[in-house]
Write an enzyme that holds these catalytic residues in place. Structure first.
Site, PDB file in Angstrom:
ATOM      1  N   LYS A  48       5.401   1.177  29.352  1.00  0.00           N
ATOM      2  CA  LYS A  48       6.285   2.312  29.056  1.00  0.00           C
ATOM      3  C   LYS A  48       5.938   3.588  29.825  1.00  0.00           C
ATOM      4  O   LYS A  48       6.242   4.698  29.387  1.00  0.00           O
ATOM      5  CB  LYS A  48       6.350   2.618  27.546  1.00  0.00           C
ATOM      6  CG  LYS A  48       6.623   1.435  26.656  1.00  0.00           C
ATOM      7  CD  LYS A  48       7.683   0.498  27.163  1.00  0.00           C
ATOM      8  CE  LYS A  48       9.072   1.038  27.187  1.00  0.00           C
ATOM      9  NZ  LYS A  48      10.005   0.073  27.883  1.00  0.00           N
ATOM     10  N   SER A  49       5.315   3.389  30.982  1.00  0.00           N
ATOM     11  CA  SER A  49       4.911   4.543  31.789  1.00  0.00           C
ATOM     12  C   SER A  49       5.827   4.787  32.986  1.00  0.00           C
ATOM     13  O   SER A  49       5.536   5.663  33.800  1.00  0.00           O
ATOM     14  CB  SER A  49       3.482   4.320  32.293  1.00  0.00           C
ATOM     15  OG  SER A  49       2.604   4.169  31.211  1.00  0.00           O
ATOM     16  N   THR A  51       7.214   1.823  34.725  1.00  0.00           N
ATOM     17  CA  THR A  51       7.001   0.627  35.548  1.00  0.00           C
ATOM     18  C   THR A  51       8.266   0.225  36.301  1.00  0.00           C
ATOM     19  O   THR A  51       8.249   0.037  37.523  1.00  0.00           O
ATOM     20  CB  THR A  51       6.588  -0.559  34.641  1.00  0.00           C
ATOM     21  OG1 THR A  51       5.757  -0.085  33.591  1.00  0.00           O
ATOM     22  CG2 THR A  51       5.918  -1.652  35.432  1.00  0.00           C
ATOM     23  N   TRP A  53      10.947   1.785  36.930  1.00  0.00           N
ATOM     24  CA  TRP A  53      11.384   2.823  37.875  1.00  0.00           C
ATOM     25  C   TRP A  53      10.607   2.676  39.186  1.00  0.00           C
ATOM     26  O   TRP A  53      11.189   2.667  40.281  1.00  0.00           O
ATOM     27  CB  TRP A  53      11.157   4.191  37.234  1.00  0.00           C
ATOM     28  CG  TRP A  53      11.868   5.331  37.866  1.00  0.00           C
ATOM     29  CD1 TRP A  53      12.769   5.273  38.894  1.00  0.00           C
ATOM     30  CD2 TRP A  53      11.729   6.711  37.496  1.00  0.00           C
ATOM     31  NE1 TRP A  53      13.195   6.542  39.193  1.00  0.00           N
ATOM     32  CE2 TRP A  53      12.584   7.432  38.354  1.00  0.00           C
ATOM     33  CE3 TRP A  53      10.991   7.399  36.552  1.00  0.00           C
ATOM     34  CZ2 TRP A  53      12.698   8.820  38.283  1.00  0.00           C
ATOM     35  CZ3 TRP A  53      11.109   8.774  36.464  1.00  0.00           C
ATOM     36  CH2 TRP A  53      11.954   9.472  37.323  1.00  0.00           C
ATOM     37  N   HIS A  99       0.355  -5.141  33.810  1.00  0.00           N
ATOM     38  CA  HIS A  99      -0.115  -4.169  32.813  1.00  0.00           C
ATOM     39  C   HIS A  99      -1.585  -4.431  32.481  1.00  0.00           C
ATOM     40  O   HIS A  99      -2.120  -3.837  31.540  1.00  0.00           O
ATOM     41  CB  HIS A  99       0.671  -4.304  31.509  1.00  0.00           C
ATOM     42  CG  HIS A  99       2.105  -3.873  31.572  1.00  0.00           C
ATOM     43  ND1 HIS A  99       2.525  -2.761  32.246  1.00  0.00           N
ATOM     44  CD2 HIS A  99       3.226  -4.409  30.994  1.00  0.00           C
ATOM     45  CE1 HIS A  99       3.837  -2.628  32.092  1.00  0.00           C
ATOM     46  NE2 HIS A  99       4.282  -3.611  31.351  1.00  0.00           N
ATOM     47  N   ARG A 121       1.720   8.096  32.616  1.00  0.00           N
ATOM     48  CA  ARG A 121       2.686   8.992  31.962  1.00  0.00           C
ATOM     49  C   ARG A 121       2.004   9.689  30.798  1.00  0.00           C
ATOM     50  O   ARG A 121       1.083   9.112  30.175  1.00  0.00           O
ATOM     51  CB  ARG A 121       3.863   8.139  31.441  1.00  0.00           C
ATOM     52  CG  ARG A 121       5.001   8.913  30.838  1.00  0.00           C
ATOM     53  CD  ARG A 121       6.103   7.974  30.360  1.00  0.00           C
ATOM     54  NE  ARG A 121       7.300   8.698  30.000  1.00  0.00           N
ATOM     55  CZ  ARG A 121       8.385   8.146  29.439  1.00  0.00           C
ATOM     56  NH1 ARG A 121       8.420   6.845  29.198  1.00  0.00           N
ATOM     57  NH2 ARG A 121       9.440   8.879  29.136  1.00  0.00           N
ATOM     58  N   SER A 129       8.230   6.209  23.652  1.00  0.00           N
ATOM     59  CA  SER A 129       8.987   5.184  24.369  1.00  0.00           C
ATOM     60  C   SER A 129       8.633   3.802  23.823  1.00  0.00           C
ATOM     61  O   SER A 129       9.502   2.962  23.573  1.00  0.00           O
ATOM     62  CB  SER A 129       8.670   5.287  25.868  1.00  0.00           C
ATOM     63  OG  SER A 129       9.377   4.325  26.588  1.00  0.00           O
ATOM     64  N   THR A 219      18.217   6.642  40.255  1.00  0.00           N
ATOM     65  CA  THR A 219      18.524   7.530  39.133  1.00  0.00           C
ATOM     66  C   THR A 219      18.573   6.710  37.848  1.00  0.00           C
ATOM     67  O   THR A 219      18.826   5.493  37.867  1.00  0.00           O
ATOM     68  CB  THR A 219      19.884   8.242  39.304  1.00  0.00           C
ATOM     69  OG1 THR A 219      20.899   7.238  39.344  1.00  0.00           O
ATOM     70  CG2 THR A 219      19.938   9.070  40.584  1.00  0.00           C
ATOM     71  N   MET A 223      20.228   2.912  37.453  1.00  0.00           N
ATOM     72  CA  MET A 223      19.413   1.768  37.036  1.00  0.00           C
ATOM     73  C   MET A 223      19.883   1.206  35.692  1.00  0.00           C
ATOM     74  O   MET A 223      19.823   0.012  35.446  1.00  0.00           O
ATOM     75  CB  MET A 223      17.941   2.166  36.976  1.00  0.00           C
ATOM     76  CG  MET A 223      17.357   2.379  38.373  1.00  0.00           C
ATOM     77  SD  MET A 223      15.594   2.728  38.376  1.00  0.00           S
ATOM     78  CE  MET A 223      14.904   1.203  37.736  1.00  0.00           C
ATOM     79  N   ARG A 247      16.342   4.220  27.628  1.00  0.00           N
ATOM     80  CA  ARG A 247      16.560   4.939  26.381  1.00  0.00           C
ATOM     81  C   ARG A 247      16.968   6.384  26.652  1.00  0.00           C
ATOM     82  O   ARG A 247      18.111   6.760  26.447  1.00  0.00           O
ATOM     83  CB  ARG A 247      15.262   4.864  25.551  1.00  0.00           C
ATOM     84  CG  ARG A 247      15.393   5.240  24.097  1.00  0.00           C
ATOM     85  CD  ARG A 247      14.025   5.198  23.449  1.00  0.00           C
ATOM     86  NE  ARG A 247      13.093   6.106  24.113  1.00  0.00           N
ATOM     87  CZ  ARG A 247      12.896   7.371  23.791  1.00  0.00           C
ATOM     88  NH1 ARG A 247      13.577   7.898  22.801  1.00  0.00           N
ATOM     89  NH2 ARG A 247      12.027   8.126  24.446  1.00  0.00           N
TER      90      ARG A 247
HETATM   91  P1  A3P Z   1      12.054   6.243  27.602  1.00  0.00           P
HETATM   92  O1  A3P Z   1      11.891   5.195  26.550  1.00  0.00           O
HETATM   93  O2  A3P Z   1      11.253   7.485  27.290  1.00  0.00           O
HETATM   94  O3  A3P Z   1      13.475   6.557  27.904  1.00  0.00           O
HETATM   95  P2  A3P Z   1       8.582   0.935  31.600  1.00  0.00           P
HETATM   96  O4  A3P Z   1       9.472   0.554  32.726  1.00  0.00           O
HETATM   97  O5  A3P Z   1       7.153   1.123  31.984  1.00  0.00           O
HETATM   98  O6  A3P Z   1       8.765   0.024  30.435  1.00  0.00           O
HETATM   99  O7  A3P Z   1       9.010   2.411  31.133  1.00  0.00           O
HETATM  100  C1  A3P Z   1      10.240   2.597  30.499  1.00  0.00           C
HETATM  101  C2  A3P Z   1      10.502   4.090  30.425  1.00  0.00           C
HETATM  102  O8  A3P Z   1      10.861   4.557  31.738  1.00  0.00           O
HETATM  103  C3  A3P Z   1      11.685   4.398  29.514  1.00  0.00           C
HETATM  104  O9  A3P Z   1      11.409   5.686  28.966  1.00  0.00           O
HETATM  105  C4  A3P Z   1      12.822   4.433  30.517  1.00  0.00           C
HETATM  106  O10 A3P Z   1      13.958   5.123  30.060  1.00  0.00           O
HETATM  107  C5  A3P Z   1      12.150   5.157  31.675  1.00  0.00           C
HETATM  108  N1  A3P Z   1      12.859   4.973  32.944  1.00  0.00           N
HETATM  109  C6  A3P Z   1      13.217   3.815  33.545  1.00  0.00           C
HETATM  110  N2  A3P Z   1      13.909   4.061  34.669  1.00  0.00           N
HETATM  111  C7  A3P Z   1      14.009   5.402  34.781  1.00  0.00           C
HETATM  112  C8  A3P Z   1      14.634   6.280  35.723  1.00  0.00           C
HETATM  113  N3  A3P Z   1      15.303   5.812  36.774  1.00  0.00           N
HETATM  114  N4  A3P Z   1      14.519   7.613  35.518  1.00  0.00           N
HETATM  115  C9  A3P Z   1      13.840   8.105  34.451  1.00  0.00           C
HETATM  116  N5  A3P Z   1      13.237   7.327  33.526  1.00  0.00           N
HETATM  117  C10 A3P Z   1      13.323   5.996  33.695  1.00  0.00           C
END
Ligand code: A3P
Length: 284
Positions: A48-49, A51, A53, A99, A121, A129, A219, A223, A247
């Site tokens: 949830k950091s 990844t 993205w 991870h 993060r 998250s 963006t 995504m 989210r």
């Molecule tokens: P939130 O739950 O705070 O919205 P991971 O990919 O490590 O599981 O992390 C998921 C988190 O990254 C989620 O955060 C998700 O919304 C956020 N995320 C994924 N793609 C993103 C993007 N393009 N821009 C901003 N946040 C993004």
């Protein structure tokens, strides 16, 4: 979770919680000797950091925004090395994702030839998250409530273990590795600079048009809507009625979840565990 096809259970390995739908002791054990081409970069994160993205950023840079590569699901372009769902050794992939903590990654990941990007993060946003992610994932147990989840997170009794140990351990080995530390908050603040930095670390040159195109495809909205990045193709893993993988995608959402007392408690723990840690997070 009634929709789950398999019983939802956790197991511990080396003291760390894993999910039996995604991991197995055999896989984790055999991974130590896995062979990874040192030209394939590895993305490391605590869950949830940011990844997904960063997977998208690295994938688009590595393929130079190539259409046929983009037609493949992101989780196949950048498979999780510890996952039992795909055996990355039998797949074509551009990068590997993990991870895992430092102790558990394949030995060859510690080769200085291999490039590692670690995305970190603000832990308060990671907690929020992750709390929501648990509610919409079939492979994770739904948290009792936020307080209970917060305590479990601080104790490291969540999947992939302690956030504090994960980041501290990877950071403590930085001089032995070819590793670039990036922050989710920097990706939010200035994605262009992050993409340029990652491209330069990966030894890739991007012309202005390609850079613009990559920025567009990274963006949150793009995504979230893109079927190759939004996980809608794996309904067996997620309950999209209960939440979305994409989210909010913002920094500082913890302020909408933490009570003043929870924030004070977390700050004191953070100070104790991370007070001397050189990387600082925005919006703590
Ligand atoms: P939130 O739950 O705070 O919205 P991971 O990919 O490590 O599981 O992390 C998921 C988190 O990254 C989620 O955060 C998700 O919304 C956020 N995320 C994924 N793609 C993103 C993007 N393009 N821009 C901003 N946040 C993004």
């Amino acid at each position: 979770m009634e929709n789950s096809e398999e019983p939802m259970t956790y197991f511990r390995h080396n003291g760390i919680i894993f999910c039996s739908q995604l991991h197995s002791v055999e896989r984790l054990e055999s991974l130590k000797d896995a062979n990874i081409d040192p030209h394939i970069p590895v993305l490391l994160t605590y869950p949830k950091s940011g990844t997904t993205w960063m997977q998208q950023i690295m994938s688009l840079i590595l393929c130079n925004d190539d259409d046929s590569t983009k037609a493949i699901n992101l989780y196949e372009r950048a498979p999780w090395m510890e996952s039992v769902r795909y055996n990355f050794e039998n797949m074509d992939h551009q990068l590997l994702t993990s991870h895992l903590n430092y102790q558990m990654v394949p030995n060859c990941v510690k080769n200085k030839m291999l490039k590692i990007i670690y995305v970190a993060r603000n832990p308060k946003d990671v907690i929020v998250s992750s709390y929501h992610f648990h509610k919409c994932s079939h492979f994770l147990e739904e948290p009792k409530n936020f307080q209970d989840f917060l305590e479990k997170f601080v104790e490291g009794n969540v999947f992939f273990g302690s956030w504090f140990e994960h980041i501290r351990e990877w950071y403590s080995h930085k001089d032995e590795l070819n590793i670039l530390f990036m922050a989710y908050e920097d990706m939010k603040n200035d994605l262009r600079s992050v993409v340029q930095k990652v491209a330069s670390f990966l030894n890739k040159k991007l012309d202005e048009k390609t850079l613009e195109s990559i920025l567009n495809q990274c963006t949150f909205k793009h995504m979230q809507e893109n079927p190759k990045t939004n996980y809608k193709s794996v309904p067996e893993l997620f309950d999209f009625e209960s939440g979305s993988f994409y989210r909010k995608g913002i920094t500082g959402d913890w302020k909408n979840h933490f009570l003043v007392s929870q924030n004070e408690w977390f700050n004191s723990i953070y100070q104790e565990k991370m007070g001397d840690f050189p990387l600082k997070f925005d919006n703590m």
